[in-house]
Design an enzyme around this catalytic site. Structure first.
Site, PDB file in Angstrom:
ATOM      1  CD  GLU A   1      79.430  45.193 160.003  1.00  0.00           C
ATOM      2  OE1 GLU A   1      80.033  44.208 160.445  1.00  0.00           O
ATOM      3  OE2 GLU A   1      79.874  46.347 160.034  1.00  0.00           O
TER       4      GLU A   1
ATOM      5  CG  ASN B   1      78.419  42.636 155.853  1.00  0.00           C
ATOM      6  OD1 ASN B   1      77.652  43.432 155.323  1.00  0.00           O
ATOM      7  ND2 ASN B   1      79.728  42.782 155.867  1.00  0.00           N
TER       8      ASN B   1
ATOM      9  CB  THR C   1      77.202  41.849 162.698  1.00  0.00           C
ATOM     10  OG1 THR C   1      78.437  41.913 161.971  1.00  0.00           O
ATOM     11  CG2 THR C   1      77.324  42.649 163.980  1.00  0.00           C
TER      12      THR C   1
END
Length: 311
Positions: A256, A209, A207
């Protein structure tokens, strides 16, 4: 559109039509007021001006107030520009400014700085030191200084106020469909991609962030959402988790996003991510394996939803 950091830095060779307000969200109610503003400017061959203030007065005068705004000041400017506005004036709100008497505000800011020929304002607008002046006072000042005052009716203002309240409530509850319907566009989160704990990568879902610097930005309620961003000129879809990741022992809230079919390095880049719909609330699963299964189901839901947008 030109953006000015103060009324005193404003420049224009024409007279102006001015409206004053926060315009947080720049939602469908606000758009009606801006349309009146720009139409009046065009008819009279003047220029349209929104005068707003930053920080929000309550941030300064009520320091214990937890003010959360739908838009950052940058996002607000981007949205107003799309409406055909000529000028956005973001005047610094300071203690000294809050103490300015009404007549001084009218003469120094509206007349001398902004060259106002017309002011479009709400029927209940109050201004000046301790907010003692009202629209009747403004009309008297208009006669004195040579500008017209157009009053926005109670019903029109109530529509705007109700929309703002409903948007904030919907975002707190994670009701993205309702919030986006009142806004007339997808709610967005904008920030820099920073290093996280790389938990997503370990779960098979790396992901980005997102760190939002503006602590006054209203973040939707915790949950999993379908999102869209424009990265390097291309539309990229994904799913976003807003929450603390309780299944893996998380405590602090993070934002995220796992982008589908995308593997470029985003660290350090600034992204604006639109939230399209909510999939589910954040859950504390009994095991990491159950979490991964849920994420797979989230991906299936997201891809099906995205495909429906393209039909």
């Amino acid at each position: 559109m030109k953006t000015h950091s103060s009324a005193h830095t404003f420049t224009s060779e024409k007279g102006t039509v001015v409206t004053i307000g926060t315009f947080d969200g720049v939602h469908i109610g606000h758009k009606k007021i801006i349309a009146r503003l720009t139409e009046s400017a065009q008819v009279n061959q003047w220029e349209s001006v929104v005068l707003t203030f930053f920080p929000h007065p309550r941030m300064l005068l009520q320091k214990d107030a937890d003010i959360k705004l739908i838009n950052t000041i940058t996002e607000r400017g981007d949205l107003l520009e799309k409406l055909g506005l000529d000028h956005l004036v973001v005047h610094p709100f300071t203690i000294d400014f809050s103490r300015m008497h009404a007549e001084d505000f009218v003469e120094e800011i509206l007349v001398n700085a902004l060259h106002a020929k017309k002011v479009i304002i709400g029927y209940d607008h109050r201004f000046g030191r301790n907010r003692t002046a009202n629209i009747d006072d403004l009309k008297q000042f208009g006669a004195q200084f040579g500008f017209e005052v157009e009053e926005i009716s109670k019903q029109e203002l109530e529509d705007v106020a109700v929309s703002s309240t409903k948007i904030r409530t919907a975002l707190h509850e994670g009701d993205i469909d309702k919030a986006n319907a009142y806004l007339g566009y997808p709610i967005m989160l904008e920030g820099n991609v920073v290093y996280g704990k790389s938990l997503g990568k370990k779960l098979g879902y790396p992901t980005a962030n997102l760190h939002i610097q503006e602590d006054y930005k209203l973040i939707p309620g915790q949950g999993v959402y379908v999102v869209r961003s424009y990265i390097e000129g291309a539309i990229v879809y994904g799913m976003m988790n807003i929450g603390t990741n309780p299944t893996v022992g998380g405590v602090a809230q993070t934002i995220e996003t796992y982008f589908f079919d995308f593997d470029s390095d985003l660290y350090g880049k600034r992204l604006s991510i639109e939230i399209l719909c909510k999939i589910r609330s954040e859950q504390n699963f009994e095991s990491v394996e159950l979490l991964i299964e849920a994420m797979k189901e989230d991906e299936i839901f997201s891809r099906t939803y995205i495909q429906s947008l393209k039909v």
